[in-house]
Scaffold this motif. Structure first.
Motif, PDB file in Angstrom:
ATOM      1  N   GLN A  48       0.802  -1.224   0.000  1.00  0.00           N
ATOM      2  CA  GLN A  48       0.000   0.000   0.000  1.00  0.00           C
ATOM      3  C   GLN A  48       0.837   1.277   0.000  1.00  0.00           C
ATOM      4  N   THR A  49       2.058   1.191  -0.523  1.00  0.00           N
ATOM      5  CA  THR A  49       2.934   2.355  -0.657  1.00  0.00           C
ATOM      6  C   THR A  49       3.501   2.377  -2.063  1.00  0.00           C
ATOM      7  N   LYS A  64       1.356   7.123   0.128  1.00  0.00           N
ATOM      8  CA  LYS A  64       0.493   6.042   0.601  1.00  0.00           C
ATOM      9  C   LYS A  64      -0.606   5.836  -0.435  1.00  0.00           C
ATOM     10  N   ILE A  65      -0.942   4.596  -0.742  1.00  0.00           N
ATOM     11  CA  ILE A  65      -1.987   4.283  -1.717  1.00  0.00           C
ATOM     12  C   ILE A  65      -3.321   4.166  -0.989  1.00  0.00           C
ATOM     13  N   ALA A  68      -9.076   2.176  -1.995  1.00  0.00           N
ATOM     14  CA  ALA A  68      -9.797   1.889  -3.242  1.00  0.00           C
ATOM     15  C   ALA A  68      -8.816   1.601  -4.378  1.00  0.00           C
ATOM     16  N   ASN A  69      -7.755   2.392  -4.478  1.00  0.00           N
ATOM     17  CA  ASN A  69      -6.743   2.168  -5.512  1.00  0.00           C
ATOM     18  C   ASN A  69      -5.969   0.875  -5.262  1.00  0.00           C
ATOM     19  N   TRP A  70      -5.671   0.604  -3.989  1.00  0.00           N
ATOM     20  CA  TRP A  70      -4.959  -0.628  -3.647  1.00  0.00           C
ATOM     21  C   TRP A  70      -5.793  -1.846  -4.036  1.00  0.00           C
ATOM     22  N   ASP A  71      -7.089  -1.799  -3.767  1.00  0.00           N
ATOM     23  CA  ASP A  71      -7.968  -2.914  -4.122  1.00  0.00           C
ATOM     24  C   ASP A  71      -7.988  -3.145  -5.632  1.00  0.00           C
ATOM     25  N   LYS A  72      -7.945  -2.073  -6.417  1.00  0.00           N
ATOM     26  CA  LYS A  72      -7.889  -2.208  -7.877  1.00  0.00           C
ATOM     27  C   LYS A  72      -6.591  -2.877  -8.312  1.00  0.00           C
ATOM     28  N   ILE A  73      -5.486  -2.463  -7.699  1.00  0.00           N
ATOM     29  CA  ILE A  73      -4.185  -3.056  -8.021  1.00  0.00           C
ATOM     30  C   ILE A  73      -4.179  -4.541  -7.684  1.00  0.00           C
ATOM     31  N   VAL A 132      -0.526  -2.069 -15.479  1.00  0.00           N
ATOM     32  CA  VAL A 132       0.455  -1.040 -15.832  1.00  0.00           C
ATOM     33  C   VAL A 132      -0.196   0.337 -15.840  1.00  0.00           C
ATOM     34  N   ASN A 133      -1.400   0.450 -16.373  1.00  0.00           N
ATOM     35  CA  ASN A 133      -2.098   1.734 -16.387  1.00  0.00           C
ATOM     36  C   ASN A 133      -2.404   2.220 -14.974  1.00  0.00           C
ATOM     37  N   LEU A 134      -2.763   1.314 -14.066  1.00  0.00           N
ATOM     38  CA  LEU A 134      -2.979   1.719 -12.670  1.00  0.00           C
ATOM     39  C   LEU A 134      -1.687   2.240 -12.054  1.00  0.00           C
ATOM     40  N   LEU A 135      -0.567   1.599 -12.371  1.00  0.00           N
ATOM     41  CA  LEU A 135       0.727   2.042 -11.828  1.00  0.00           C
ATOM     42  C   LEU A 135       1.132   3.394 -12.387  1.00  0.00           C
ATOM     43  N   THR A 136       0.960   3.579 -13.690  1.00  0.00           N
ATOM     44  CA  THR A 136       1.371   4.853 -14.291  1.00  0.00           C
ATOM     45  C   THR A 136       0.452   6.007 -13.893  1.00  0.00           C
ATOM     46  N   ASP A 137      -0.737   5.706 -13.406  1.00  0.00           N
ATOM     47  CA  ASP A 137      -1.620   6.764 -12.897  1.00  0.00           C
ATOM     48  C   ASP A 137      -1.005   7.498 -11.710  1.00  0.00           C
ATOM     49  N   PHE A 138      -0.119   6.843 -10.964  1.00  0.00           N
ATOM     50  CA  PHE A 138       0.527   7.491  -9.823  1.00  0.00           C
ATOM     51  C   PHE A 138       1.446   8.633 -10.283  1.00  0.00           C
ATOM     52  N   VAL A 139       1.965   8.538 -11.492  1.00  0.00           N
ATOM     53  CA  VAL A 139       2.843   9.579 -12.020  1.00  0.00           C
ATOM     54  C   VAL A 139       2.029  10.809 -12.384  1.00  0.00           C
TER      55      VAL A 139
END
Length: 141
Positions: A48-49, A64-65, A68-73, A132-139
């Motif tokens: 969750q980080t 910190k994630i 809701a976003n963590w559950d999607k990941i 990958v799209n969920l990860l790149t959303d953090f940027v």
């Protein structure tokens, strides 16, 4: 009586396996990187980080994630067959002529590392595209 015992055992085993998969996420490290001659981006997700690095000599930013976003990941991660990610085919080949940065997804779970072959940043293989799209959303945040 045997049927009832068998059903109970089956249900118990199924719930045990799904909770094991969720528990593994606490120690799983998901790392996405994209790089070219003048571009470097690295996103590392664990427990969750998220750590985001936007340059080769730049300090990573930790966030910190949200749940809701963590559950999607977690949901998208569970859909991936880790044993097969090393055989995924890239849908485009722009990275061969500097048309795109080289993307890479690396997952470390239970002290074993699974890694994709290089693909074009922004055009991951369809099997890992949502993750990958969920990860790149953090940027983008």
């Amino acid at each position: 009586m045997r049927i009832v015992s068998f059903l109970f055992l089956t249900i118990f085993m199924m719930t045990g396996c799904s909770s094991q998969k969720k528990a593994d996420m606490a120690s799983t490290v998901i790392e996405y990187s994209a790089m070219s001659r003048g571009y470097f981006k690295k996103i590392v997700v664990q427990n969750q980080t998220v750590l985001v690095t936007n340059g080769r000599d730049v300090q990573a930013i930790e966030k910190k994630i949200e749940k809701a976003n963590w559950d999607k990941i977690v949901t998208e991660f569970e859909k991936i067959d880790l044993e097969k990610i090393s055989t995924l085919k890239a849908p485009t080949e722009k990275r061969f002529y500097d048309g795109a940065a080289i993307g890479n997804l690396k997952i470390t779970q239970n002290q074993k590392t699974y890694e994709t072959p290089g693909f074009d940043n922004g055009f991951p293989p369809k099997e890992i595209e949502k993750l990958v799209n969920l990860l790149t959303d953090f940027v983008k945040e």
